[in-house]
Design a protein around this motif. Structure first.
Motif, PDB file in Angstrom:
ATOM      1  N   ALA A 262       8.975   1.354  -3.484  1.00  0.00           N
ATOM      2  CA  ALA A 262       9.672   2.360  -2.676  1.00  0.00           C
ATOM      3  C   ALA A 262       9.495   3.750  -3.271  1.00  0.00           C
ATOM      4  O   ALA A 262       9.273   4.726  -2.542  1.00  0.00           O
ATOM      5  CB  ALA A 262      11.153   2.019  -2.568  1.00  0.00           C
TER       6      ALA A 262
ATOM      7  N   ARG B 165       4.901  10.477   0.250  1.00  0.00           N
ATOM      8  CA  ARG B 165       5.487  11.242   1.357  1.00  0.00           C
ATOM      9  C   ARG B 165       5.981  12.617   0.903  1.00  0.00           C
ATOM     10  O   ARG B 165       6.075  13.536   1.711  1.00  0.00           O
ATOM     11  CB  ARG B 165       6.607  10.447   2.004  1.00  0.00           C
ATOM     12  CG  ARG B 165       6.056   9.249   2.754  1.00  0.00           C
ATOM     13  CD  ARG B 165       7.122   8.419   3.390  1.00  0.00           C
ATOM     14  NE  ARG B 165       6.513   7.355   4.191  1.00  0.00           N
ATOM     15  CZ  ARG B 165       7.161   6.301   4.626  1.00  0.00           C
ATOM     16  NH1 ARG B 165       8.438   6.156   4.356  1.00  0.00           N
ATOM     17  NH2 ARG B 165       6.535   5.386   5.336  1.00  0.00           N
TER      18      ARG B 165
ATOM     19  N   ALA C 195       2.410  -1.587   2.747  1.00  0.00           N
ATOM     20  CA  ALA C 195       3.511  -0.781   3.291  1.00  0.00           C
ATOM     21  C   ALA C 195       2.977   0.483   3.950  1.00  0.00           C
ATOM     22  O   ALA C 195       3.405   0.852   5.043  1.00  0.00           O
ATOM     23  CB  ALA C 195       4.499  -0.435   2.186  1.00  0.00           C
ATOM     24  N   LEU C 196       2.026   1.156   3.301  1.00  0.00           N
ATOM     25  CA  LEU C 196       1.456   2.372   3.881  1.00  0.00           C
ATOM     26  C   LEU C 196       0.633   2.069   5.126  1.00  0.00           C
ATOM     27  O   LEU C 196       0.699   2.780   6.120  1.00  0.00           O
ATOM     28  CB  LEU C 196       0.604   3.110   2.848  1.00  0.00           C
ATOM     29  CG  LEU C 196       1.373   3.745   1.699  1.00  0.00           C
ATOM     30  CD1 LEU C 196       0.410   4.275   0.651  1.00  0.00           C
ATOM     31  CD2 LEU C 196       2.282   4.855   2.205  1.00  0.00           C
ATOM     32  N   GLU C 197      -0.142   1.002   5.067  1.00  0.00           N
ATOM     33  CA  GLU C 197      -0.969   0.621   6.218  1.00  0.00           C
ATOM     34  C   GLU C 197      -0.092   0.259   7.412  1.00  0.00           C
ATOM     35  O   GLU C 197      -0.330   0.696   8.533  1.00  0.00           O
ATOM     36  CB  GLU C 197      -1.884  -0.548   5.837  1.00  0.00           C
ATOM     37  CG  GLU C 197      -2.954  -0.850   6.854  1.00  0.00           C
ATOM     38  CD  GLU C 197      -3.986   0.262   6.990  1.00  0.00           C
ATOM     39  OE1 GLU C 197      -4.504   0.401   8.123  1.00  0.00           O
ATOM     40  OE2 GLU C 197      -4.268   0.979   6.023  1.00  0.00           O
ATOM     41  N   ASP C 198       0.949  -0.532   7.176  1.00  0.00           N
ATOM     42  CA  ASP C 198       1.845  -0.932   8.264  1.00  0.00           C
ATOM     43  C   ASP C 198       2.608   0.256   8.844  1.00  0.00           C
ATOM     44  O   ASP C 198       2.964   0.254  10.015  1.00  0.00           O
ATOM     45  CB  ASP C 198       2.842  -1.992   7.793  1.00  0.00           C
ATOM     46  CG  ASP C 198       2.231  -3.387   7.809  1.00  0.00           C
ATOM     47  OD1 ASP C 198       1.075  -3.532   8.251  1.00  0.00           O
ATOM     48  OD2 ASP C 198       2.914  -4.324   7.374  1.00  0.00           O
ATOM     49  N   ALA C 199       2.853   1.268   8.020  1.00  0.00           N
ATOM     50  CA  ALA C 199       3.557   2.462   8.489  1.00  0.00           C
ATOM     51  C   ALA C 199       2.607   3.422   9.191  1.00  0.00           C
ATOM     52  O   ALA C 199       3.017   4.479   9.652  1.00  0.00           O
ATOM     53  CB  ALA C 199       4.232   3.162   7.315  1.00  0.00           C
ATOM     54  N   GLY C 200       1.314   3.056   9.259  1.00  0.00           N
ATOM     55  CA  GLY C 200       0.333   3.903   9.920  1.00  0.00           C
ATOM     56  C   GLY C 200      -0.129   5.075   9.082  1.00  0.00           C
ATOM     57  O   GLY C 200      -0.735   6.010   9.585  1.00  0.00           O
ATOM     58  N   GLU C 201       0.130   5.024   7.787  1.00  0.00           N
ATOM     59  CA  GLU C 201      -0.237   6.125   6.908  1.00  0.00           C
ATOM     60  C   GLU C 201      -1.556   5.884   6.191  1.00  0.00           C
ATOM     61  O   GLU C 201      -2.072   6.774   5.538  1.00  0.00           O
ATOM     62  CB  GLU C 201       0.890   6.380   5.898  1.00  0.00           C
ATOM     63  CG  GLU C 201       2.170   6.791   6.601  1.00  0.00           C
ATOM     64  CD  GLU C 201       3.321   7.007   5.647  1.00  0.00           C
ATOM     65  OE1 GLU C 201       3.105   7.582   4.568  1.00  0.00           O
ATOM     66  OE2 GLU C 201       4.446   6.622   5.995  1.00  0.00           O
TER      67      GLU C 201
ATOM     68  N   ARG D 166       2.420 -10.241   6.566  1.00  0.00           N
ATOM     69  CA  ARG D 166       2.806  -9.562   7.794  1.00  0.00           C
ATOM     70  C   ARG D 166       2.926 -10.581   8.912  1.00  0.00           C
ATOM     71  O   ARG D 166       1.921 -11.094   9.388  1.00  0.00           O
ATOM     72  CB  ARG D 166       1.769  -8.500   8.170  1.00  0.00           C
ATOM     73  CG  ARG D 166       1.803  -7.320   7.233  1.00  0.00           C
ATOM     74  CD  ARG D 166       0.887  -6.269   7.734  1.00  0.00           C
ATOM     75  NE  ARG D 166      -0.448  -6.556   7.255  1.00  0.00           N
ATOM     76  CZ  ARG D 166      -1.510  -5.806   7.479  1.00  0.00           C
ATOM     77  NH1 ARG D 166      -1.398  -4.735   8.200  1.00  0.00           N
ATOM     78  NH2 ARG D 166      -2.669  -6.121   6.995  1.00  0.00           N
TER      79      ARG D 166
ATOM     80  N   ILE E  67       5.919   5.069  -2.580  1.00  0.00           N
ATOM     81  CA  ILE E  67       5.783   5.527  -1.195  1.00  0.00           C
ATOM     82  C   ILE E  67       6.518   6.852  -1.001  1.00  0.00           C
ATOM     83  O   ILE E  67       6.005   7.774  -0.357  1.00  0.00           O
ATOM     84  CB  ILE E  67       6.278   4.441  -0.231  1.00  0.00           C
ATOM     85  CG1 ILE E  67       5.333   3.237  -0.310  1.00  0.00           C
ATOM     86  CG2 ILE E  67       6.383   4.963   1.201  1.00  0.00           C
ATOM     87  CD1 ILE E  67       5.874   1.981   0.303  1.00  0.00           C
TER      88      ILE E  67
END
Length: 125
Positions: A52, A59, A87-93, A121, A55
């Motif tokens: 966390a 950000r 986490a970044l990939e799933d958040a579209g980042e 996932r 990430i």
């Protein structure tokens, strides 16, 4: 002025919360804004916050996070590469460039085991 190309901001004892760590990173990013210095994050997992916090650092403007495969590191470990990436990939980042080839003794030819259920996932139809 002295020639630094990057500055690393660690959460050495793993006690920062994501909000606190993001605030710290953002302050450093603002301080070096007029330079090409890369702000980097290095998070320990003593309270389970390394992913966390990593990430939150991204950000807040960090351009690099130091992670380890399966979160393996001293004491409670570090941010896990696979958790941060998913986490970044799933958040579209996205995850940018992952270059494991730059660390051949540690990354190549070693099996990466799945020790963390949080990287799965689920897919529902």
């Amino acid at each position: 002025e002295a020639g630094a190309t990057r500055v690393n901001i660690p959460d050495t004892v793993g006690w920062a919360t994501p909000d606190e760590y993001a605030e710290r990173i953002a302050g450093v990013v603002r301080f070096v804004a007029d330079s090409s210095i890369i702000v980097s994050a290095h998070c320990h997992n003593d309270l389970g916050m390394a992913t966390a916090n990593s990430i939150a650092a991204i950000r807040a403007g960090a351009r690099q996070v130091e992670v380890t495969v399966n979160g393996i590191g001293e004491r409670a470990g570090n941010a896990a590469l696979e958790e941060v990436a998913v986490a970044l990939e799933d958040a579209g980042e996205g995850v940018g460039e992952l270059n494991l080839a730059s660390h051949p003794p540690r990354a190549q030819g070693n099996e990466i085991t799945g020790g963390c259920g949080s990287i799965a996932r689920p897919r529902f139809s």
